[in-house]
Design a protein around this motif. Structure first.
Motif, PDB file in Angstrom:
ATOM      1  N   VAL A   1       1.606  10.650 -10.930  1.00  0.00           N
ATOM      2  CA  VAL A   1       0.515  11.535 -11.384  1.00  0.00           C
ATOM      3  C   VAL A   1       0.983  12.985 -11.432  1.00  0.00           C
ATOM      4  CG1 VAL A   1      -1.747  12.467 -10.748  1.00  0.00           C
ATOM      5  CG2 VAL A   1      -1.334  10.002 -10.631  1.00  0.00           C
ATOM      6  N   ALA A   2       1.731  13.402 -10.399  1.00  0.00           N
ATOM      7  CA  ALA A   2       2.235  14.784 -10.391  1.00  0.00           C
ATOM      8  C   ALA A   2       3.212  15.022 -11.536  1.00  0.00           C
ATOM      9  CB  ALA A   2       2.902  15.068  -9.046  1.00  0.00           C
ATOM     10  N   THR A   3       4.115  14.061 -11.755  1.00  0.00           N
ATOM     11  CA  THR A   3       5.085  14.210 -12.844  1.00  0.00           C
ATOM     12  C   THR A   3       4.396  14.193 -14.201  1.00  0.00           C
ATOM     13  OG1 THR A   3       6.741  13.056 -11.485  1.00  0.00           O
ATOM     14  CG2 THR A   3       7.200  13.252 -13.829  1.00  0.00           C
TER      15      THR A   3
ATOM     16  N   GLU B   1       0.858   3.951  -3.122  1.00  0.00           N
ATOM     17  CA  GLU B   1       0.419   5.320  -2.874  1.00  0.00           C
ATOM     18  C   GLU B   1       1.522   6.330  -3.186  1.00  0.00           C
ATOM     19  OE1 GLU B   1      -0.879   5.354   1.142  1.00  0.00           O
ATOM     20  OE2 GLU B   1      -2.832   4.432   0.718  1.00  0.00           O
ATOM     21  N   ARG B   2       2.760   5.995  -2.784  1.00  0.00           N
ATOM     22  CA  ARG B   2       3.858   6.925  -3.036  1.00  0.00           C
ATOM     23  C   ARG B   2       4.128   7.073  -4.525  1.00  0.00           C
ATOM     24  NH1 ARG B   2       9.191   5.159  -0.259  1.00  0.00           N
ATOM     25  NH2 ARG B   2       9.055   3.581  -1.910  1.00  0.00           N
ATOM     26  N   GLU B   3       4.208   5.951  -5.231  1.00  0.00           N
ATOM     27  CA  GLU B   3       4.485   6.014  -6.665  1.00  0.00           C
ATOM     28  C   GLU B   3       3.321   6.649  -7.427  1.00  0.00           C
ATOM     29  OE1 GLU B   3       7.248   5.454  -8.131  1.00  0.00           O
ATOM     30  OE2 GLU B   3       8.280   4.698  -6.350  1.00  0.00           O
ATOM     31  N   ASN B   4       2.106   6.355  -6.998  1.00  0.00           N
ATOM     32  CA  ASN B   4       0.943   6.938  -7.663  1.00  0.00           C
ATOM     33  C   ASN B   4       0.951   8.460  -7.529  1.00  0.00           C
ATOM     34  OD1 ASN B   4      -1.892   6.788  -8.823  1.00  0.00           O
ATOM     35  ND2 ASN B   4      -2.333   7.730  -6.842  1.00  0.00           N
ATOM     36  N   LYS B   5       1.258   8.926  -6.332  1.00  0.00           N
ATOM     37  CA  LYS B   5       1.305  10.368  -6.108  1.00  0.00           C
ATOM     38  C   LYS B   5       2.390  11.029  -6.949  1.00  0.00           C
ATOM     39  CE  LYS B   5       1.943  13.744  -2.390  1.00  0.00           C
ATOM     40  NZ  LYS B   5       2.186  13.916  -0.929  1.00  0.00           N
ATOM     41  N   ASP B   6       3.582  10.442  -6.967  1.00  0.00           N
ATOM     42  CA  ASP B   6       4.696  11.033  -7.715  1.00  0.00           C
ATOM     43  C   ASP B   6       4.473  10.953  -9.217  1.00  0.00           C
ATOM     44  OD1 ASP B   6       5.849  11.545  -5.307  1.00  0.00           O
ATOM     45  OD2 ASP B   6       7.266   9.878  -5.375  1.00  0.00           O
TER      46      ASP B   6
ATOM     47  N   GLN C   1       0.827  -1.209   0.000  1.00  0.00           N
ATOM     48  CA  GLN C   1       0.000   0.000   0.000  1.00  0.00           C
ATOM     49  C   GLN C   1       0.862   1.260   0.000  1.00  0.00           C
ATOM     50  OE1 GLN C   1      -2.336   0.656   3.582  1.00  0.00           O
ATOM     51  NE2 GLN C   1      -4.101   1.272   2.341  1.00  0.00           N
ATOM     52  N   LYS C   2       1.926   1.259   0.796  1.00  0.00           N
ATOM     53  CA  LYS C   2       2.807   2.426   0.877  1.00  0.00           C
ATOM     54  C   LYS C   2       3.500   2.676  -0.455  1.00  0.00           C
ATOM     55  CE  LYS C   2       6.776   1.961   2.821  1.00  0.00           C
ATOM     56  NZ  LYS C   2       7.846   1.733   3.824  1.00  0.00           N
TER      57      LYS C   2
ATOM     58  N   ARG D   1       1.336  15.090 -14.886  1.00  0.00           N
ATOM     59  CA  ARG D   1       0.588  16.334 -15.078  1.00  0.00           C
ATOM     60  C   ARG D   1       1.519  17.469 -15.495  1.00  0.00           C
ATOM     61  NH1 ARG D   1      -1.475  16.537 -10.465  1.00  0.00           N
ATOM     62  NH2 ARG D   1      -3.464  15.526 -10.950  1.00  0.00           N
TER      63      ARG D   1
END
Length: 401
Positions: free
Chosen positions: A49-51, A42-47, A38-39, A53
């Motif tokens: 998606v931001a990258t 979530e971390r890779e998804n956040k990074d 899960q960690k 975008r």
């Protein structure tokens, strides 16, 4: 017939009281595995998606296509790295599920055994005994012997070899003056440790500060204390104040409070604290399961006479009898000293009990027969346990009320 059934009836639930840890470790490891997955996601998804975008916005703004492609390649590489991590964690999960399946089946086998007299119960008990022996060896630091026994008996999936091997390795590193492995373990299990309100990591950081001060590295010790200790001032104000005092007090101080901090015995304290934390985290008992099983069995047999000064006939050369009581044996007598006595609702005595001057009670006929066998005169009797000889006139009849 009814009495025979009651004495051989198998109560599986009571047997499994000792086997609760069997399913706990796979469950806790599986939960930790899930949290790790899960960690990472979530971390890779956040990074990502931001990258993605920012890359898309930059591309629409006329960014050089090569830069955009390089950014996309980086994202692909990160996703491939995440995939490899997921595959590794998935393989770990499959192993844990296999272990849990085997252990559940092992426990289910007990419920399918009709009685204690069944040969299948003997087979199941032998597997359980081997598990307890492996657990004892692992807790005692004999990892290779534990592995060899588990492999020989085919019970690798029923014991927690890797968990205890890692635990013993960290304990040994702490006793040798190293904190790196234990701090890495704390970082790996930090989310679980927060729920326990455990102070292991703080004590390790404090020990690092102590070692820096012992080596005369005042600047590094001060920086370390600011980074790792002052944030815990509300939780451990006394310890943080002592850490501050260390900066002004060297290791050869006669002050007891600081002398204890510099003492090498703190490493043993840290090792014991880690063991306690490790077992608490995985819901493991502090004592080996073999000791718990022995204590229960010894308690069921123990009577007050087992620890009298004449208890062990195997250790009494003048005794004319051989005790078959396990508690009275020289091997188990001391081990059973602190366990509670058995609770007996019925007493079984000879039909003609008599008491000797030393307070010991025997059947009259059997006492006279044994005295005659050792060649005593008819007017004398010999205590078969203590070897004391008394005139027959000194024995008194006992009346059971």
């Amino acid at each position: 017939m009814a009495h025979e059934l009651s004495t051989t009836q198998l109560n599986a639930d009571s047997h499994l009281l000792l086997d609760q840890p069997l399913l706990r470790i796979p469950h806790e490891l599986a939960r930790k595995n899930f949290k790790t997955v899960q960690k990472h996601v979530e971390r890779e998804n956040k990074d990502i998606v931001a990258t993605l975008r920012s890359t898309a916005n930059a591309s629409f703004s006329g960014q050089d296509p090569n830069v955009t492609l390089s950014s996309l390649d980086n994202m692909i590489n990160r996703m491939q790295g995440l995939k490899r991590k997921m595959e590794s964690l998935h393989n770990e999960e499959k192993v844990l599920q296999s272990h849990s399946r085997k252990r559940i089946q092992h426990l289910q086998d007990l419920y399918e055994i009709p009685s204690l007299a069944d040969v299948k119960y003997d087979e199941w008990s032998r597997v359980r005994l081997n598990r307890l022996l492996v657990d004892y060896l692992l807790r005692s630091g004999y990892a290779e012997s534990a592995k060899a026994l588990a492999k020989e008996k085919g019970i690798e999936e029923l014991v927690d070899l890797d968990v205890f091997v890692q635990c013993n390795r960290i304990v040994e590193s702490l006793r040798n003056g190293g904190t790196t492995e234990c701090l890495a373990w704390c970082a790996e299990h930090r989310p679980m440790m927060k729920k326990l309100d455990n102070r292991l990591e703080f004590e390790l950081r404090l020990q690092q500060c102590i070692e820096l001060r012992r080596q005369g590295k005042l600047v590094e010790a001060r920086q370390h204390a600011r980074k790792h200790l002052t944030s815990n001032a509300d939780l451990y104000p006394r310890e943080v104040n002592k850490a501050a005092g260390l900066l002004a007090i060297s290791s050869n101080t006669p002050l007891e409070a600081y002398w204890k901090l510099y003492s090498q015995a703190r490493w043993d304290h840290l090792a014991e604290l880690f063991l306690h934390t490790h077992h608490e985290l995985f819901l493991l008992p502090a004592s080996p399961l073999l000791h718990m099983a022995l204590s229960a069995g010894l308690s069921a047999l123990k009577t007050p006479s087992c620890h009298s000064k004449h208890a062990s006939s195997t250790a009494n050369a003048s005794s004319t009898t051989t005790s078959v009581c396990p508690i009275c044996s020289t091997e188990l007598n001391e081990l059973a000293r602190k366990v509670p006595y058995a609770h007996h609702t019925k007493s079984y005595v000879e039909h003609d009990p008599v008491v000797l001057p030393n307070g010991r009670v025997y059947g009259r006929n059997r006492l006279l027969e044994m005295s005659a066998k050792v060649g005593l005169e008819p007017q004398l009797v010999k205590d078969p346990t203590t070897a004391q000889i008394y005139p027959i006139g000194e024995i008194r009849k006992v009346y059971i009320s």
